[in-house]
Design an enzyme around this catalytic site. Structure first.
Site, PDB file in Angstrom:
ATOM      1  N   THR A  45       0.781  -1.179   0.013  1.00 37.52           N
ATOM      2  CA  THR A  45      -0.158   0.034   0.043  1.00 37.52           C
ATOM      3  C   THR A  45       1.021   1.309   0.037  1.00 37.52           C
ATOM      4  O   THR A  45       1.879   1.331   0.709  1.00 37.52           O
ATOM      5  CB  THR A  45      -0.994  -0.085   1.234  1.00 37.52           C
ATOM      6  OG1 THR A  45      -1.996   1.103   1.200  1.00 37.52           O
ATOM      7  CG2 THR A  45      -0.356  -0.003   2.457  1.00 37.52           C
ATOM      8  N   GLU A  46       0.549   2.367  -0.897  1.00 42.39           N
ATOM      9  CA  GLU A  46       1.758   3.323  -1.135  1.00 42.39           C
ATOM     10  C   GLU A  46       1.685   4.223   0.059  1.00 42.39           C
ATOM     11  O   GLU A  46       2.694   5.054   0.063  1.00 42.39           O
ATOM     12  CB  GLU A  46       1.472   4.019  -2.486  1.00 42.39           C
ATOM     13  CG  GLU A  46      -0.144   4.577  -2.430  1.00 42.39           C
ATOM     14  CD  GLU A  46      -1.013   3.751  -3.174  1.00 42.39           C
ATOM     15  OE1 GLU A  46      -1.017   2.814  -3.128  1.00 42.39           O
ATOM     16  OE2 GLU A  46      -2.075   4.447  -3.612  1.00 42.39           O
TER      17      GLU A  46
END
Lengths: 216, 221
Positions: A45-46
């Protein structure tokens, strides 16, 4: 099975053991539910974690642990957390195997438009431009046509671009298209779908190989 | 002897000013310095030039500043999580400059690390390239993106000692560590403030030398 489930089931078969995979908002998020059990995939997840493990129950909700939509999430054993700077270094540096995103438009030159519709949608690109420029493989999951039946796979994108020549595969309810650097190759067909039907519903020019595989 | 930087919220706010360029971390509502944002609103500062990733959600975090009309311009990557921001941008009440999220990080890194700019492939051939030099290195093209620096950064930590050495929790790190490097004045709020020496030096994520003032914060709501 509806069209979106069919698309994400096929998409989940791209992965192999150890792959770090970033899932975009919407249909790409659904891919997590269909990863084959014998394949060990690490969800990135960025906003700063590798090893997301789905939503928590109310008792275990930690507001300091969220996914890329801001929804509380959990970590699997072996997960790690990091800051945004490290996160985008991982993304841009080619350390993420796959990024899976939706599209407003995609074209036969591998160009993608999915961040703005001038005058209508002004939300910003978030991390999408970095993801498509840096991930080793860019997969686009999209319905083949829009609400009015118009092809979303064009000769040339009309909307402002997210990235140029960045797309590797387009997975729709009709087919899998591969951008090979020169054009879009029709690699797989959904059961019951013919080459003629795909050509009729696609604005882009397609490269038709002698052998075409099946999506299932 | 190491000196404490712990001050009251009022003392910390007295060093800020209207019109300041301010970095505010957070990803949607995660890792947002809620106590310091409330302090800015109470102190009456306005015309803020904000650098952030997004604007939280309506009425929370940075969304409080949006709701109170304190922001004149924002540099960010995304406003989609806050409908009020979207409406005010469309109405021309807030000017927005979009920057890809990874480019935002790199520009802050440059601003905080004494680097004159960064070369990134992100945004080539898109509207992000407009007006910027494109530089070729070993046959590959990159956009030259300039450093970002601010007057003030407000930071949210999980644990900090009294001189500002701190640790962040899970995905509440996000933009906090990088923003702490890129402003003239750094104010840190921490959920838990401990004595100097209590944090294991190897686990400290932001060196206390970057921090000017430490304020008691609260956990995410």
């Amino acid at each position: 099975m509806d069209a979106k489930e069919f698309i994400v089931r096929r998409t989940a078969k791209f992965f192999k053991d150890g792959d770090v995979v970033n899932l975009g908002i919407g249909m790409p998020t659904m891919v997590a539910n269909y990863i084959p059990e014998d394949v060990d995939v690490w969800l990135d997840t960025e906003n700063g974690a590798i090893g997301l493990n789905g939503e928590p129950d109310a008792e275990h909700t930690d507001l300091d642990l969220v996914d890329a939509t801001g929804v509380p999430s959990t970590l699997r054993t072996g997960a790690c957390c990091f800051d945004s700077f490290t996160s985008f270094g991982l993304i841009r540096g080619g350390h993420v195997a796959f990024t899976i995103l939706g599209a407003f438009e995609v074209d036969q030159e591998g160009n993608l438009a999915n961040w703005t519709v001038p005058g209508k949608i002004t939300v910003g690109m978030g991390g999408a431009m970095d993801l498509v420029s840096g991930a080793r493989q860019v997969l686009i999951t999209t319905l083949h046509t829009d609400k009015n039946g118009n092809s979303k796979i064009l000769k040339k994108c009309r909307l402002p671009l997210t990235a140029v020549h960045a797309v590797d595969y387009i997975i729709t309810e009709l087919c899998v298209l591969h951008y090979n650097g020169e054009g879009l190759v029709l690699e797989e067909l959904a059961p019951g779908v013919t080459v003629e039907e795909v050509i009729a519903k696609t604005e882009a020019d397609l490269i038709i190989p002698e052998q075409i595989g099946s999506m299932v | 002897m190491a000196k404490s930087k712990v001050v009251s919220i009022d003392e910390a706010m007295s060093h800020l000013f209207s019109g300041m360029r301010i970095m505010i971390p957070g990803f949607v509502n995660c890792g947002v310095p809620e106590t310091l944002i409330k302090g800015i609103i109470s102190a009456g500062y306005t015309d803020l030039d904000v650098i952030s990733n997004n604007t939280s959600v309506q009425g929370r975090g940075i969304g409080r500043l949006v709701h109170e009309n304190r922001i004149k311009h924002i540099t960010c990557s995304h406003i989609g999580s806050n409908k009020e921001t979207m409406a005010k941008v469309v109405a021309g009440e807030i000017n927005v400059t979009f920057t890809p999220q990874g480019t935002l990080c790199e520009r802050m890194r440059a601003g905080g690390a004494g680097i004159g700019g960064v070369l990134t492939p992100t945004g080539l051939g898109t509207p992000m390239q407009e007006g910027k030099p494109v530089i070729e290195v070993d046959g590959k093209q990159y956009i030259l993106e300039k450093p970002l620096h601010a007057d003030v950064a407000i930071i949210h930590a999980w644990k900090a000692d009294k001189m500002g050495n701190c640790i962040y929790h899970h995905t509440a790190k996000n933009f906090n560590p990088i923003m702490a490097t890129a402003a003239d004045l750094v104010i840190l709020e921490a959920e838990e403030i401990v004595e100097i020496g209590e944090l294991e030096p190897d686990y400290i994520m932001t060196p206390g030398c970057l921090v000017d003032y430490v304020v008691q914060g609260c956990p995410a709501e």
